[in-house]
Design an enzyme around this catalytic site. Structure first.
Site, PDB file in Angstrom:
ATOM      1  N   ASP A 183      -1.280  15.382   0.958  1.00 51.59           N
ATOM      2  CA  ASP A 183      -1.260  14.281  -0.011  1.00 51.59           C
ATOM      3  C   ASP A 183      -1.551  14.824  -1.416  1.00 51.59           C
ATOM      4  OD1 ASP A 183      -1.259  11.546  -0.739  1.00 51.59           O
ATOM      5  OD2 ASP A 183      -3.442  11.434  -0.553  1.00 51.59           O
ATOM      6  N   HIS A 238       0.743   3.923  -2.866  1.00 54.35           N
ATOM      7  CA  HIS A 238      -0.565   4.598  -2.981  1.00 54.35           C
ATOM      8  C   HIS A 238      -1.605   3.582  -3.448  1.00 54.35           C
ATOM      9  CE1 HIS A 238       0.336   9.055  -2.754  1.00 54.35           C
ATOM     10  NE2 HIS A 238       1.501   8.467  -2.518  1.00 54.35           N
ATOM     11  N   ALA A 263      -7.287   5.706   1.624  1.00 52.65           N
ATOM     12  CA  ALA A 263      -8.294   6.775   1.581  1.00 52.65           C
ATOM     13  C   ALA A 263      -9.681   6.187   1.356  1.00 52.65           C
ATOM     14  CB  ALA A 263      -7.953   7.776   0.481  1.00 52.65           C
TER      15      ALA A 263
END
Ligand code: G3H
Ligand code: ZN
Length: 286
Positions: free
Chosen positions: A82, A206, A230
């Site tokens: 990533d 994202h 994340a």
């Protein structure tokens, strides 16, 4: 099923109208939590490590942990780098066994982004490793002061970018930002629909931590095929460890709090998979 390319999962997601969750992992417990969540929900999944994470430990460690987890799994899994910054890191990922890489040159001017991305594509494509790139400004990256308020992806630029670089998927800026949202995110869903019509590769979102379930579902409906999480997992792992220290103070075994945090992360991962509609999709994967 086991290790597959990122593109295989993304194409399946695009064709079947769901999004694959791509979870950033930081340790063995997070790898286990994500793979178990995917097994239990029948979800294809992407495990990814950021360029920052692989400074902490070499990609060989993360890939090795995923490989071990896959011995006990049946679902399709891709391992992805990533926010890679160029060819050198992409090559390290390939050598470690990753099946997908991101090259993020989105802060560079358009022509430089094209050139850097095309260089990574040249290395990856012939050996069947998928390539994600980014165009536009998804805010909130380390050192950023701009939380994505400017620089949304322009559809015609995106079309030219994909045609000139040959990327497998494209991360787009439509109003999301990395990290914890300071206010209400303002997503441009009309722009997303336009991007979907203009660009033929799968689109990536994202900065999904903190988005509502409704926002996520709408993004998938308008054309997103991969959703990156994340921060929410990092927060859950860390908060769970802190919570465990408050629950018990007479222990010396680290497995107590890492095991507790693993269960909590697994629950979050399962929720995200259900929101993204990837549950059950592993069974239609051939
Ligand atoms: O590349 C990773 C992601 O875009 C994660 O964003 O930390 O806001 O979940 P997040
Ligand atoms: Zn990101």
């Amino acid at each position: 099923m086991a290790l597959v390319t990122g593109d295989r999962i993304l194409q399946h997601a695009k064709q079947n109208g769901y999004a694959v969750c791509a979870f950033n992992v930081e340790n063995m417990e997070m790898v286990q939590a994500v793979i178990e969540a995917a097994e239990e929900t029948g979800s294809p999944v992407i495990i990814q490590t950021s360029a920052n994470t692989v400074k902490y430990a070499h990609m060989d460690y993360y890939f090795g942990m995923v490989q071990a987890a896959l011995k006990h799994a049946t679902i399709p899994v891709a391992v992805h780098l990533d926010h890679g910054d160029g060819t050198e890191l992409a090559l390290q990922a390939i050598r470690a066994g990753y099946t997908s890489v991101m090259i993020d040159a989105s802060k560079q001017p358009f022509e430089e982004n094209v050139a850097k991305t095309a260089a990574v594509v040249e290395v990856c494509k012939p050996i069947g490793v998928s390539i994600e790139a980014e165009l536009g400004n998804v805010g909130g990256k380390p050192g950023d002061t701009d939380f994505g308020a400017s620089g949304y992806t322009k559809p015609l630029e995106a079309k030219a970018f994909v045609e000139r670089t040959g990327v497998s998927s494209l991360a787009v800026a439509i109003g999301t930002a990395h990290g914890v949202y300071k206010g209400e995110p303002n997503l441009d869903l009309n722009l997303l629909a336009e991007l979907k019509r203009t660009v033929d590769v799968p689109l990536v979102l994202h900065g999904a931590s903190g988005l509502s379930e409704q926002d996520v579902r709408q993004c998938i409906e308008k054309g997103i095929s991969k959703i990156n999480y994340a921060t929410e997992l990092r927060i859950m792992f860390t908060e769970a460890v802190k919570e465990y220290f408050n629950l018990e103070d007479d222990f010396v075994d680290p497995k107590k709090f890492t095991g507790y945090a693993r269960e909590k992360v697994k629950e979050v991962a399962k929720e995200k998979m259900i929101t993204c509609g990837s549950n059950g999709q592993a069974f239609t994967f051939h």
